[in-house]
Motif scaffolding. Structure first.
Motif, PDB file in Angstrom:
ATOM      1  N   HIS A  32       0.809  -1.220   0.000  1.00 43.85           N
ATOM      2  CA  HIS A  32       0.000   0.000   0.000  1.00 43.85           C
ATOM      3  C   HIS A  32       0.846   1.275   0.000  1.00 43.85           C
ATOM      4  O   HIS A  32       0.291   2.369   0.111  1.00 43.85           O
ATOM      5  N   GLU A 113       0.191  -8.033   3.620  1.00 38.51           N
ATOM      6  CA  GLU A 113       0.114  -6.664   3.121  1.00 38.51           C
ATOM      7  C   GLU A 113       1.134  -5.826   3.870  1.00 38.51           C
ATOM      8  O   GLU A 113       1.335  -5.998   5.075  1.00 38.51           O
ATOM      9  N   THR A 114       1.820  -4.964   3.133  1.00 37.24           N
ATOM     10  CA  THR A 114       2.828  -4.088   3.715  1.00 37.24           C
ATOM     11  C   THR A 114       2.387  -2.634   3.578  1.00 37.24           C
ATOM     12  O   THR A 114       1.524  -2.304   2.760  1.00 37.24           O
ATOM     13  N   SER A 116       0.599  -0.823   5.458  1.00 33.56           N
ATOM     14  CA  SER A 116      -0.849  -0.658   5.653  1.00 33.56           C
ATOM     15  C   SER A 116      -1.203   0.705   6.266  1.00 33.56           C
ATOM     16  O   SER A 116      -2.335   1.153   6.121  1.00 33.56           O
ATOM     17  N   ARG A 119      -2.337   2.758   3.478  1.00 36.08           N
ATOM     18  CA  ARG A 119      -3.491   2.225   2.745  1.00 36.08           C
ATOM     19  C   ARG A 119      -4.553   3.316   2.603  1.00 36.08           C
ATOM     20  O   ARG A 119      -4.827   4.063   3.543  1.00 36.08           O
ATOM     21  N   ALA A 127      -5.574 -10.334   3.028  1.00 29.16           N
ATOM     22  CA  ALA A 127      -4.264 -10.736   3.536  1.00 29.16           C
ATOM     23  C   ALA A 127      -4.367 -11.277   4.961  1.00 29.16           C
ATOM     24  O   ALA A 127      -5.104 -10.749   5.790  1.00 29.16           O
ATOM     25  N   ARG A 129      -1.612 -11.604   7.024  1.00 27.46           N
ATOM     26  CA  ARG A 129      -0.700 -10.824   7.862  1.00 27.46           C
ATOM     27  C   ARG A 129      -0.635  -9.394   7.348  1.00 27.46           C
ATOM     28  O   ARG A 129      -0.625  -9.174   6.137  1.00 27.46           O
ATOM     29  N   SER A 130      -0.568  -8.445   8.264  1.00 34.22           N
ATOM     30  CA  SER A 130      -0.512  -7.044   7.883  1.00 34.22           C
ATOM     31  C   SER A 130       0.600  -6.348   8.664  1.00 34.22           C
ATOM     32  O   SER A 130       0.754  -6.574   9.866  1.00 34.22           O
TER      33      SER A 130
END
Length: 154
Positions: A32, A113-114, A116, A119, A127, A129-130
Protein backbone atom coordinates in the motif's frame (compact mmCIF):
# COMPACT_ATOMS: atom_id res chain seq x y z
CA UNK A 1 1.94 -28.26 -1.76
CA UNK A 2 -1.02 -28.04 -4.14
CA UNK A 3 -1.08 -27.66 -7.90
CA UNK A 4 0.49 -24.34 -8.89
CA UNK A 5 0.22 -25.21 -12.62
CA UNK A 6 3.88 -24.58 -13.31
CA UNK A 7 5.65 -23.36 -15.29
CA UNK A 8 3.79 -20.08 -15.76
CA UNK A 9 4.58 -17.28 -18.13
CA UNK A 10 3.81 -13.62 -18.22
CA UNK A 11 4.83 -10.40 -19.82
CA UNK A 12 4.24 -6.75 -20.41
CA UNK A 13 1.20 -5.16 -22.01
CA UNK A 14 2.71 -4.99 -25.51
CA UNK A 15 4.31 -8.45 -25.35
CA UNK A 16 7.89 -7.38 -26.08
CA UNK A 17 9.14 -8.64 -22.69
CA UNK A 18 8.19 -12.13 -21.54
CA UNK A 19 9.22 -14.10 -18.46
CA UNK A 20 8.80 -17.60 -17.06
CA UNK A 21 8.33 -18.86 -13.48
CA UNK A 22 9.18 -22.49 -12.65
CA UNK A 23 8.55 -22.61 -8.88
CA UNK A 24 5.69 -21.62 -6.58
CA UNK A 25 5.88 -18.23 -4.90
CA UNK A 26 7.61 -17.91 -1.56
CA UNK A 27 4.98 -15.33 -0.61
CA UNK A 28 2.19 -13.31 -2.20
CA UNK A 29 1.87 -9.69 -1.22
CA UNK A 30 0.04 -6.42 -1.58
CA UNK A 31 1.89 -3.16 -0.92
CA UNK A 32 0.00 0.00 0.00
CA UNK A 33 2.99 2.37 0.01
CA UNK A 34 2.72 5.70 -1.82
CA UNK A 35 5.41 4.57 -4.26
CA UNK A 36 3.43 1.51 -5.32
CA UNK A 37 0.26 3.57 -5.54
CA UNK A 38 1.99 5.98 -7.91
CA UNK A 39 3.77 3.29 -9.94
CA UNK A 40 0.54 1.37 -10.53
CA UNK A 41 -1.85 4.36 -10.70
CA UNK A 42 -3.96 2.30 -8.30
CA UNK A 43 -4.48 1.72 -4.59
CA UNK A 44 -1.67 -0.86 -4.23
CA UNK A 45 0.60 -3.27 -6.07
CA UNK A 46 0.17 -7.05 -6.14
CA UNK A 47 3.25 -9.22 -6.23
CA UNK A 48 4.58 -12.71 -5.78
CA UNK A 49 8.03 -13.38 -4.33
CA UNK A 50 9.61 -15.93 -6.67
CA UNK A 51 12.91 -17.72 -5.95
CA UNK A 52 15.53 -16.02 -8.16
CA UNK A 53 16.69 -19.28 -9.70
CA UNK A 54 13.08 -20.00 -10.77
CA UNK A 55 12.54 -16.72 -12.64
CA UNK A 56 13.79 -16.07 -16.16
CA UNK A 57 13.26 -13.33 -18.72
CA UNK A 58 12.75 -15.33 -21.92
CA UNK A 59 12.13 -12.51 -24.39
CA UNK A 60 13.11 -8.86 -24.59
CA UNK A 61 15.27 -6.68 -22.38
CA UNK A 62 13.60 -5.05 -19.37
CA UNK A 63 15.02 -1.74 -18.22
CA UNK A 64 15.36 -0.18 -14.78
CA UNK A 65 12.80 2.53 -14.14
CA UNK A 66 11.02 4.36 -11.32
CA UNK A 67 13.42 5.79 -8.73
CA UNK A 68 16.60 4.05 -10.00
CA UNK A 69 17.45 3.40 -6.36
CA UNK A 70 18.51 0.46 -4.27
CA UNK A 71 15.39 -1.51 -5.22
CA UNK A 72 15.68 -2.11 -8.94
CA UNK A 73 12.26 -1.84 -10.60
CA UNK A 74 12.18 -3.39 -14.09
CA UNK A 75 9.90 -2.23 -16.89
CA UNK A 76 9.30 -2.81 -20.58
CA UNK A 77 11.16 -0.03 -22.38
CA UNK A 78 8.37 0.27 -24.97
CA UNK A 79 5.02 0.07 -23.13
CA UNK A 80 6.44 0.98 -19.68
CA UNK A 81 4.70 -1.91 -17.87
CA UNK A 82 6.17 -2.50 -14.40
CA UNK A 83 7.14 -6.19 -14.47
CA UNK A 84 9.26 -7.05 -11.44
CA UNK A 85 11.53 -5.72 -8.72
CA UNK A 86 14.83 -6.99 -7.40
CA UNK A 87 14.95 -5.66 -3.80
CA UNK A 88 18.32 -4.58 -2.44
CA UNK A 89 19.98 -7.17 -0.23
CA UNK A 90 17.45 -9.88 -1.09
CA UNK A 91 18.94 -11.47 -4.19
CA UNK A 92 17.31 -14.81 -3.31
CA UNK A 93 13.95 -13.69 -4.71
CA UNK A 94 12.36 -11.59 -7.45
CA UNK A 95 9.24 -9.60 -6.63
CA UNK A 96 7.08 -10.23 -9.72
CA UNK A 97 3.98 -8.11 -10.39
CA UNK A 98 1.42 -10.91 -10.14
CA UNK A 99 -1.00 -9.35 -12.61
CA UNK A 100 1.67 -9.55 -15.32
CA UNK A 101 1.26 -13.35 -15.35
CA UNK A 102 -0.85 -14.71 -18.20
CA UNK A 103 -2.84 -16.59 -15.54
CA UNK A 104 -2.40 -14.86 -12.16
CA UNK A 105 -4.79 -17.19 -10.27
CA UNK A 106 -3.26 -18.10 -6.91
CA UNK A 107 -0.30 -15.79 -7.40
CA UNK A 108 -2.36 -12.60 -6.97
CA UNK A 109 -4.21 -13.41 -3.72
CA UNK A 110 -2.21 -11.55 -1.08
CA UNK A 111 -1.03 -13.43 2.00
CA UNK A 112 0.79 -10.37 3.41
CA UNK A 113 0.11 -6.66 3.12
CA UNK A 114 2.83 -4.09 3.72
CA UNK A 115 2.71 -0.35 4.39
CA UNK A 116 -0.85 -0.66 5.65
CA UNK A 117 -0.50 2.74 7.39
CA UNK A 118 -0.45 4.23 3.88
CA UNK A 119 -3.49 2.22 2.74
CA UNK A 120 -6.27 4.31 1.24
CA UNK A 121 -9.19 4.41 3.71
CA UNK A 122 -11.62 2.42 1.54
CA UNK A 123 -9.22 -0.45 0.71
CA UNK A 124 -9.63 -3.88 2.32
CA UNK A 125 -7.72 -7.05 1.39
CA UNK A 126 -7.91 -10.70 2.39
CA UNK A 127 -4.26 -10.74 3.54
CA UNK A 128 -3.58 -12.97 6.54
CA UNK A 129 -0.70 -10.82 7.86
CA UNK A 130 -0.51 -7.04 7.88
CA UNK A 131 2.44 -4.76 8.58
CA UNK A 132 2.14 -1.02 9.21
CA UNK A 133 5.36 -0.44 7.27
CA UNK A 134 7.88 -2.81 5.73
CA UNK A 135 8.69 -5.84 7.88
CA UNK A 136 12.22 -6.62 8.97
CA UNK A 137 13.84 -9.74 7.55
CA UNK A 138 12.86 -11.92 10.55
CA UNK A 139 9.17 -11.02 10.26
CA UNK A 140 9.31 -11.54 6.49
CA UNK A 141 10.92 -14.96 6.88
CA UNK A 142 8.24 -15.95 9.41
CA UNK A 143 5.56 -14.95 6.86
CA UNK A 144 7.36 -17.01 4.19
CA UNK A 145 7.30 -20.03 6.53
CA UNK A 146 3.58 -19.54 7.23
CA UNK A 147 2.82 -19.20 3.53
CA UNK A 148 4.74 -22.44 2.77
CA UNK A 149 2.38 -24.35 5.07
CA UNK A 150 -0.60 -23.46 2.87
CA UNK A 151 -1.88 -26.15 0.54
CA UNK A 152 -1.26 -24.41 -2.76
CA UNK A 153 -2.87 -21.49 -4.54
CA UNK A 154 -5.94 -19.71 -3.26
Amino acid sequence: MGDWKLPREGGCLCGRVRFKITAPPLLTMVCHCKGCQRLTASAFSLSAGIPSDSFEVVQGEPVIGALHGAHRHFFCDYCKSWLFTRPEGMDWFVNVRATMLDDPAGFATPFVETASKERLPWVRTTAVRSFDGFPDIDAMMQAVEEFAKRDGPV
